[in-house]
Design an enzyme around this catalytic site. Structure first.
Site, short mmCIF file in Angstrom:
data_model
loop_
_atom_site.label_atom_id
_atom_site.label_comp_id
_atom_site.label_asym_id
_atom_site.label_seq_id
_atom_site.Cartn_x
_atom_site.Cartn_y
_atom_site.Cartn_z
CG HIS A 170 13.10 -5.59 -99.03
ND1 HIS A 170 11.76 -5.88 -98.86
CD2 HIS A 170 13.46 -6.14 -100.21
CE1 HIS A 170 11.36 -6.60 -99.89
NE2 HIS A 170 12.35 -6.77 -100.73
NE ARG A 171 11.71 1.65 -94.23
CZ ARG A 171 11.37 2.93 -94.29
NH1 ARG A 171 12.26 3.87 -94.07
NH2 ARG A 171 10.15 3.29 -94.56
CG LEU A 172 18.07 -3.96 -98.00
CD1 LEU A 172 18.35 -5.22 -98.82
CD2 LEU A 172 18.79 -4.07 -96.66
CG HIS A 173 17.12 3.40 -97.75
ND1 HIS A 173 16.06 3.03 -98.54
CD2 HIS A 173 16.61 3.65 -96.53
CE1 HIS A 173 14.95 3.07 -97.82
NE2 HIS A 173 15.26 3.43 -96.59
#
Ligand SMILES: Cc1cc2nc3c(=O)[nH]c(=O)nc-3n(C[C@H](O)[C@H](O)[C@H](O)COP(=O)(O)O)c2cc1C
Length: 193
Positions: A170-173
């Site tokens: 979810h692009r929560l890198h």
């Protein structure tokens, strides 16, 4: 208590060595000239540890000229299949002669001869000129060990900033940073991705 960024680097590098099909030790090296204009190229990591990250090159090359004018640089590892990058920043110094001699001696003979034959980054009229020069150094060192050329050696980047980037769902890198602290230890932080 901050984790040790070198232990984390070792762990990620070991995973890259196990999984990347080619050159897991390849890294982009960014330098800048005296006017601040940046340039980047790939080099190979040939040694690393708490005292720095080492690569070898021609000390008359374009990168070497930029490093002489501005001895600060950045390294960037990107392991695509692991979806990770590591950014390393800090000042550069020459590796010791003993380090450069030892690494040069470990190279294949053609690489050693190539180091003598190449005026890295200088204009080359045509490919055959390089081949002629290679044949000349082949003849010159025939039957003997190839010594390290005086213009060839290592550079050590001593990091003062290291960032580990890991792809997450979810692009929560995840971005973990380590900055050299005054006491020689590291201050750890997190950045928004
Ligand atoms: C995967 C890869 C690894 C490379 N490794 C090195 C290296 O370890 N040392 C080096 O001098 N050039 C290496 N090169 C070539 C450099 O990218 C570059 O062409 C050369 O060093 C000249 O750069 P400069 O003109 O900016 O000095 C490598 C190129 C690639 C694609």
């Amino acid at each position: 208590m901050a984790d040790d960024p070198f232990a984390l680097f070792d762990a990620w590098f070991a995973e890259a060595q196990a999984s990347e099909p080619n050159d897991p030790n390849a890294m982009a090296l960014a330098t800048a000239d005296a006017r601040g204009r940046p340039s980047a190229r790939m080099v190979l990591l040939k040694g690393h540890g708490p005292d720095g990250f080492i690569f070898y090159t021609n000390r008359d090359s374009r990168k070497a000229g930029e490093i002489a004018a501005n001895p600060q640089a950045a390294l960037l590892f990107h392991w695509k299949s692991l979806r990770r990058q590591i950014r390393v920043e800090g000042p550069l110094t020459w590796a010791t002669d003993a380090e450069s001699d030892a690494y040069f001696a470990s190279r294949g003979r053609d690489s050693q001869l190539g180091a003598w034959a190449s005026d890295q980054s200088r204009p080359l009229a045509d490919r055959s000129t390089f081949e002629t020069r290679f044949a000349e150094v082949q003849a010159r060192f025939d039957g003997q060990d190839v010594p390290r050329p005086p213009h060839w050696g290592g550079y050590r980047l001593t990091p003062d900033h290291i960032e580990f980037w890991q792809d997450r769902a979810h692009r929560l890198h995840e971005r973990r940073t380590f900055d050299r602290a005054g006491d020689g230890g590291w201050t750890e932080g997190l950045l928004y991705p």
